[in-house]
Design an enzyme around this catalytic site. Structure first.
Site, PDB file in Angstrom:
ATOM      1  N   SER A  71       0.808  -1.217   0.000  1.00 57.21           N
ATOM      2  CA  SER A  71       0.000   0.000   0.000  1.00 57.21           C
ATOM      3  C   SER A  71       0.839   1.264   0.000  1.00 57.21           C
ATOM      4  O   SER A  71       0.410   2.295  -0.521  1.00 57.21           O
ATOM      5  CB  SER A  71      -0.952   0.010   1.210  1.00 57.21           C
ATOM      6  N   HIS A 110       1.496   4.634   4.209  1.00 60.52           N
ATOM      7  CA  HIS A 110       0.544   5.300   3.319  1.00 60.52           C
ATOM      8  C   HIS A 110       0.909   6.765   3.116  1.00 60.52           C
ATOM      9  O   HIS A 110       1.028   7.250   1.985  1.00 60.52           O
ATOM     10  CB  HIS A 110      -0.870   5.202   3.900  1.00 60.52           C
TER      11      HIS A 110
END
Length: 379
Positions: free
Chosen positions: A219, A271
């Site tokens: 991610s 992230h």
């Protein structure tokens, strides 16, 4: 305008009548009129006798003369990454089933078996994947092993590891959504550099800010591609018909992704910092040629592009150097950025009081000010 036949001279019908084909006149320009410059949107008629024989496409470019930035590249990098992640996921499940005899009694670490592949129970891993020990064995991010044992390959391995099948599917869908578009437009080399650069930077930041957490997942790199989509629009602002609307759509998607990352058991450091690095790298690498059709000041736009590129390269290099020094130099990141801990987890709904029982859906108890203290986190 059209060429008059005189080298270096550009003219129109009012002062170069010999360049226009008329009945009874033959010459090199009799049956062919040179298309106009691409920034000319309208064409005059030849003294009411014959219109210019040039058709403009709907986007304002002469037919048969597409702008340079419409070049399409063959897509290879993103499919290869998807394939690699699927293969690694199969290896994870295979390794997880090694210690258990086929047909034996299910255990917490091997509860869901399919031939040679086995997943842990949902109480151990709700994403239908291996146990935490297998993830650590295969290269999950763990700051202690990176620093103590010199296993620097753990800065890259988490980009291809996933906590389970559900985690893998969600990440691969997002990778295909953002990665294919970028690679088809800018090529696999530049997109691959952004993917790996933003992913590794996210792992470095997570190792500094959450040293006790064990993390896996792509991610951080995928958020880097999201940031690259936004940075590409801002870098090539003059190439878009409605750049503000495009930016808003990317802002909404990025906000939702980063907001979901504030839930427990998710490493939001990867992230956030992956997104920021992808944005900066896009300003440095993803530049479309300006042909003048969408801007009245092509020279100033090109200067702006090159200025942004220089600044972005500087910021990118400084960020990587600072991250490496903070990780291997033993810096206490929370003395430098005390508020960074809030990036990891926020009580939800926002504004609720964790001290009041039942008011918050989650209260971030697995997190502490020194970084994530949970055994495993997914990105």
């Amino acid at each position: 305008g059209v060429h008059s036949g005189t080298p270096g001279r550009i003219c129109g019908p009012s002062h170069c009548p010999a360049a226009i084909s008329r009945p009874g006149r033959r010459g090199p320009m009799a049956d062919a009129v040179r298309p106009p410059r691409p920034w000319h949107r309208s064409l005059p008629e030849d003294d009411g006798q014959r219109p210019y024989e040039v058709m403009l496409r709907a986007d304002g470019w002469p037919s048969g003369s597409p702008p340079a930035h419409t070049e399409k590249y063959h897509v290879a990098f993103v499919p290869l990454v998807v394939l690699a992640c699927v293969v690694v996921m199969a290896v994870e499940l295979y390794e997880n089933g090694k210690g258990a005899a086929p047909g034996g009694t299910p255990t917490e670490d091997c509860a869901l078996r399919l031939s040679l592949f086995c997943a842990a129970s949902v109480t151990v891993n709700p994403y239908i994947g291996p146990s935490n020990d297998v993830l650590v064995q295969m290269g999950a991010k763990e700051a202690g092993r990176i620093l103590r044992d010199g296993e620097v390959w753990r800065l890259v391995a988490p980009l291809f590891l996933h906590a389970g099948v559900v985690h893998l599917v969600l990440n691969m869908v997002a990778l295909l959504q953002f990665g294919l578009r970028l690679e088809a437009t800018f090529g696999g080399i530049r997109v691959g550099a952004i993917y790996l650069g933003s992913g590794v930077f996210g792992v470095v930041a997570s190792s500094v800010l959450a040293p006790r957490a064990v993390g896996v997942g792509a991610s951080g790199a995928i958020c880097g591609l999201m940031g690259a989509c936004l940075g590409e629009v801002m870098q090539n602002w003059s190439s878009y018909d409605d750049p503000a609307r495009t930016c808003c759509s990317f802002f909404v998607v990025a906000f939702l992704q980063l907001a979901l990352g504030t839930s427990p058991m998710v490493d939001n450091f990867q992230h956030v910092f992956g997104f920021c690095m992808g944005f900066v790298m896009a300003l440095a690498l993803l530049i479309r040629p300006l042909m003048g059709i969408h801007t009245q000041q092509p020279v100033s736009s090109k200067c702006r592009q090159h200025l942004l590129r220089v600044v972005a390269f500087s910021v990118m290099n400084l960020a990587f150097v600072a991250g490496i020094l903070a990780l291997f130099g033993g810096w206490d990141a929370y003395l430098i950025c005390p508020a960074c801990g809030r990036l990891a987890c926020w009580p939800f709904p926002w504004g609720c009081r964790p001290s009041t029982p039942g008011e918050c859906w989650w209260d971030c108890s697995p997190c502490s000010s020194g970084g994530l203290s949970s055994q495993i986190s997914w990105t």
